[in-house]
Design an enzyme around this catalytic site. Structure first.
Site, mmCIF file in Angstrom:
data_model
loop_
_atom_site.group_PDB
_atom_site.id
_atom_site.type_symbol
_atom_site.label_atom_id
_atom_site.label_comp_id
_atom_site.label_asym_id
_atom_site.label_seq_id
_atom_site.Cartn_x
_atom_site.Cartn_y
_atom_site.Cartn_z
ATOM 1 N N ALA A 194 0.938 -1.149 -0.116
ATOM 2 C CA ALA A 194 -0.092 -0.067 -0.174
ATOM 3 C C ALA A 194 0.925 1.248 -0.058
ATOM 4 C CB ALA A 194 -0.893 -0.002 1.277
ATOM 5 N N ASP B 169 0.635 -2.858 12.577
ATOM 6 C CA ASP B 169 0.754 -2.458 11.154
ATOM 7 C C ASP B 169 -0.672 -1.846 10.961
ATOM 8 O OD1 ASP B 169 1.847 -1.327 8.675
ATOM 9 O OD2 ASP B 169 1.414 -3.511 7.594
ATOM 10 N N GLY C 140 -2.175 -2.342 5.321
ATOM 11 C CA GLY C 140 -2.081 -2.005 6.925
ATOM 12 C C GLY C 140 -3.152 -3.031 7.572
HETATM 13 ZN ZN LIG Z 1 3.292 -0.602 8.033
#
Ligand SMILES: [Zn+2]
Length: 381
Positions: A137, A271, A307
């Site tokens: 991402a 994350d 994430g």
């Molecule tokens: Zn990350």
């Protein structure tokens, strides 16, 4: 008495100490720290039937509570910090995502102020020095090779608060950048990488010490092409980050990594992005649009996992109840190891006299019931 750092004795719980678990143990809190002996008039809090474990330490997290660590305002960062604290994470290193160099420098300047004032434990730069083949991402048009001069600029912008840089070490300048980071006491983390096994070994020999979310955003383990995963798991110098949300990793893949590396070489991370502790909906991750549905964050454009929405209390509970890992091992992976890597293990990461009274109270099913930070209840059990 929520919020007041008065002295108190937490009694009756199973307490996880560095030396093992003590049944019917006591934790004495005095002046925001863990004390060795209690003043006679200290009030006692009965926590029978509960666990007390050290506060969690997250070395890789981008936001939470609907707010991003990279939005550019201190209010947003603190909202994210508060959300994760309510889920047991008492120490946080803020992670950035790939952006323009001047934007990252501005974000670093703001985050470094929050490190100075004690709300964050450091900055983790994830990108822009990562592989377009494994960008996940991150915006492809903003990626760049890890030129040591540029890496240097980024860590300088953090005014001594940069703790980690995730980079694809096989790119031009990668190995020199690993050396530069190691010389400056900043962790070189191998991630978002397309490296071979041999290239990964070279990066570890140059000084890399962390694997950024092992398995995710790197080539899969192949029997003739073992790739980075085998190199990172087998080397005692590497700590592997694992995202234990049931989405990023199959439980069998987590078990394989955990048992190969051992509890002392694993750091559970979230994350997490803004939606953690908040809910489904539309969000931004740096410059990219993300949709969160059923707790899974994906890029609107392309559908890559973007994430997580994980919090460390959930990661802890999964590790004990689904992955069947010993509580003491999980405590090391979620508190002691990341604290050591971030260089704050003199103050946090374990329940020992003299350290900050940062702790989490869990019930017998490992559901979070209380959180204390520096001796004050964030959530009173
Ligand atoms: Zn990350």
């Amino acid at each position: 008495m929520a919020g007041r750092a008065a002295s108190k004795v937490l009694s009756g719980a199973r307490v996880v100490l560095p030396t093992g678990t003590v049944d019917n143990g006591r934790v004495i809190v005095e002046g925001g720290r863990i004390a060795g002996a209690a003043p006679a008039d200290a009030p006692s809090v009965d926590l029978s039937g509960h666990w007390i474990v050290p506060g969690f330490v997250d070395m890789h997290v981008h936001g939470g509570g609907g707010a991003s660590f990279t939005s550019g305002t201190a209010e947003d960062v603190l909202r994210g910090v508060r959300t994760h604290r309510e889920h047991g994470t008492t120490t946080i290193a803020a992670s950035t995502v790939t952006g323009e160099m001047d934007v990252l420098a501005r974000q670093a300047a703001l985050l470094s102020e929050l490190v100075q004032q004690g709300d964050l434990a450091g900055i983790h730069f994830e990108g822009p020095f990562i592989s377009p083949c494994r960008k996940g991402a991150h915006s492809e048009d903003l990626l760049r090779d890890p030129d040591p001069a540029e890496v240097r600029k980024l860590i300088d912008a953090a005014h001594g608060t940069a703790r980690m840089v995730t980079l694809a070490t096989e790119l031009p300048g990668g190995i020199d950048s690993v050396r530069l980071l190691a010389e400056h006491g900043v962790i070189a983390a191998i991630g978002h990488t397309d490296a071979t096994y041999e290239q990964t070994v070279e990066a570890i020999d140059a000084g890399a010490t962390v694997a950024t979310h092992l398995y995710n955003a790197m080539p899969a383990l192949g029997h003739r092409t073992p790739g980075p995963i085998a190199a990172l798991l087998e080397d005692e110098r590497i700590t592997v980050e694992l995202i234990n949300d049931g989405t990023h990793l199959h439980p069998a893949a987590l078990e394989l990594a955990y048992h190969r590396a051992g509890a002392d070489r694993v750091a559970f991370i979230t994350d997490a992005m803004d939606a953690a502790g908040f809910g489904d909906g539309m969000y931004d991750l740096g410059p990219l649009a993300v949709e969160v549905r059923d707790g899974v964050a994906r890029l609107v454009d392309g559908g890559s996992i973007a994430g997580s929405t994980l919090t460390l209390d959930t990661a802890f509970k999964r590790a004990v109840t689904i992955d069947r890992l010993p509580v003491e091992d999980v405590v090391r992976s979620v508190s002691a190891n990341p604290a050591r890597l971030l260089g704050v293990d003199d103050r946090v990461g374990s329940l020992e006299p003299g350290k900050d009274a940062d702790l989490v109270v869990l019930d017998a099913d490992f559901t979070l019931k209380g959180v204390m930070r520096k001796g004050a209840w964030v959530i009173e059990p």
